[in-house]
Scaffold this motif. Structure first.
Motif, PDB file in Angstrom:
ATOM      1  N   ALA A  72      40.534  59.005  38.585  1.00 25.84           N
ATOM      2  CA  ALA A  72      41.591  59.985  38.311  1.00 25.84           C
ATOM      3  C   ALA A  72      42.790  59.339  37.615  1.00 25.84           C
ATOM      4  O   ALA A  72      43.369  59.922  36.703  1.00 25.84           O
ATOM      5  N   THR A  73      43.139  58.129  38.043  1.00 22.17           N
ATOM      6  CA  THR A  73      44.323  57.454  37.488  1.00 22.17           C
ATOM      7  C   THR A  73      43.972  56.397  36.455  1.00 22.17           C
ATOM      8  O   THR A  73      44.859  55.900  35.760  1.00 22.17           O
ATOM      9  N   GLU A  74      42.685  56.055  36.379  1.00 25.31           N
ATOM     10  CA  GLU A  74      42.187  55.014  35.473  1.00 25.31           C
ATOM     11  C   GLU A  74      42.845  53.662  35.721  1.00 25.31           C
ATOM     12  O   GLU A  74      43.012  52.850  34.804  1.00 25.31           O
ATOM     13  N   THR A  75      43.216  53.393  36.969  1.00 27.25           N
ATOM     14  CA  THR A  75      43.817  52.112  37.317  1.00 27.25           C
ATOM     15  C   THR A  75      42.831  51.263  38.110  1.00 27.25           C
ATOM     16  O   THR A  75      42.004  51.787  38.856  1.00 27.25           O
ATOM     17  N   ILE A  76      42.951  49.962  37.927  1.00 26.38           N
ATOM     18  CA  ILE A  76      42.144  49.027  38.716  1.00 26.38           C
ATOM     19  C   ILE A  76      42.761  48.950  40.103  1.00 26.38           C
ATOM     20  O   ILE A  76      43.927  48.599  40.252  1.00 26.38           O
ATOM     21  N   THR A  77      41.980  49.300  41.110  1.00 23.00           N
ATOM     22  CA  THR A  77      42.479  49.279  42.486  1.00 23.00           C
ATOM     23  C   THR A  77      42.100  48.004  43.221  1.00 23.00           C
ATOM     24  O   THR A  77      42.820  47.573  44.124  1.00 23.00           O
ATOM     25  N   THR A  78      40.971  47.426  42.840  1.00 22.96           N
ATOM     26  CA  THR A  78      40.454  46.274  43.570  1.00 22.96           C
ATOM     27  C   THR A  78      39.713  45.351  42.611  1.00 22.96           C
ATOM     28  O   THR A  78      39.019  45.817  41.710  1.00 22.96           O
ATOM     29  N   LEU A  79      39.878  44.052  42.837  1.00 24.89           N
ATOM     30  CA  LEU A  79      39.116  43.035  42.122  1.00 24.89           C
ATOM     31  C   LEU A  79      38.339  42.240  43.152  1.00 24.89           C
ATOM     32  O   LEU A  79      38.828  42.003  44.255  1.00 24.89           O
ATOM     33  N   GLY A  80      37.130  41.825  42.807  1.00 22.30           N
ATOM     34  CA  GLY A  80      36.336  41.064  43.759  1.00 22.30           C
ATOM     35  C   GLY A  80      35.415  40.084  43.078  1.00 22.30           C
ATOM     36  O   GLY A  80      35.249  40.099  41.853  1.00 22.30           O
ATOM     37  N   THR A  81      34.837  39.217  43.886  1.00 23.38           N
ATOM     38  CA  THR A  81      33.844  38.263  43.420  1.00 23.38           C
ATOM     39  C   THR A  81      32.761  38.111  44.477  1.00 23.38           C
ATOM     40  O   THR A  81      33.003  38.369  45.660  1.00 23.38           O
ATOM     41  N   SER A  82      31.586  37.698  44.049  1.00 26.67           N
ATOM     42  CA  SER A  82      30.543  37.290  44.989  1.00 26.67           C
ATOM     43  C   SER A  82      29.708  36.204  44.333  1.00 26.67           C
ATOM     44  O   SER A  82      29.538  36.188  43.116  1.00 26.67           O
ATOM     45  N   GLU A  83      29.232  35.281  45.161  1.00 26.52           N
ATOM     46  CA  GLU A  83      28.417  34.159  44.704  1.00 26.52           C
ATOM     47  C   GLU A  83      27.072  34.236  45.408  1.00 26.52           C
ATOM     48  O   GLU A  83      27.010  34.488  46.609  1.00 26.52           O
TER      49      GLU A  83
END
Length: 145
Positions: free
Chosen positions: A99-110
């Protein structure tokens, strides 16, 4: 190679906390759902990988919360292959509020690739060249983007 559009998801009510926002522990599950969806999209689903005797354990995971996601929001999760060596695979994730086109969360996994029989590392290039090529193509696509 056809570009993966991302994994769209609406949060469930049970995923919220007392403040009405998505509890932080759920993002780890969402990352996994997006990885599984990406594999399905490629035509090499997780079930096939496991049938071929490969397990893909999680070695590490992280998440950074920039904005809240609430019940009723719809998000798009982009799993991006950030590193691939043939024995290891790393992802970066972007969770975007549609709806807002904003990044809410960033993540990583290995992750790494192991034999389900021996629990030893699997070198995909030698032992599973088709899967190796698939990950190489997506990795190169992400590097070029």
């Amino acid at each position: 190679m056809k570009s993966y559009p991302g994994y769209t998801r609406k949060p469930f009510y049970y995923e919220t906390d007392k403040m009405g926002i998505i509890h932080h522990s759920n993002y780890i599950r969402w990352f996994e759902e997006a990885r599984v969806d990406l594999l399905e999209f490629t035509g090499y689903p997780f079930e096939r990988i496991e049938r071929e005797g490969i397990i893909v354990p999680v070695l590490g995971v992280s998440s950074t919360y920039k904005e809240m996601v609430r019940f009723g929001d719809e998000v798009l999760i982009h799993p991006i292959i950030s590193k691939y060596t043939g024995t290891r695979l790393n992802f970066e994730y972007q969770v975007i509020n549609l709806a807002t086109e904003t990044i809410t969360t960033l993540g990583t996994s290995e992750h790494c690739f192991m034999s389900s029989e021996s629990n030893r590392l699997v070198h995909l290039k030698r032992q599973h060249p088709i899967l190796h090529q698939l990950f190489m193509e997506y990795y190169k696509t992400n590097e070029e983007a």
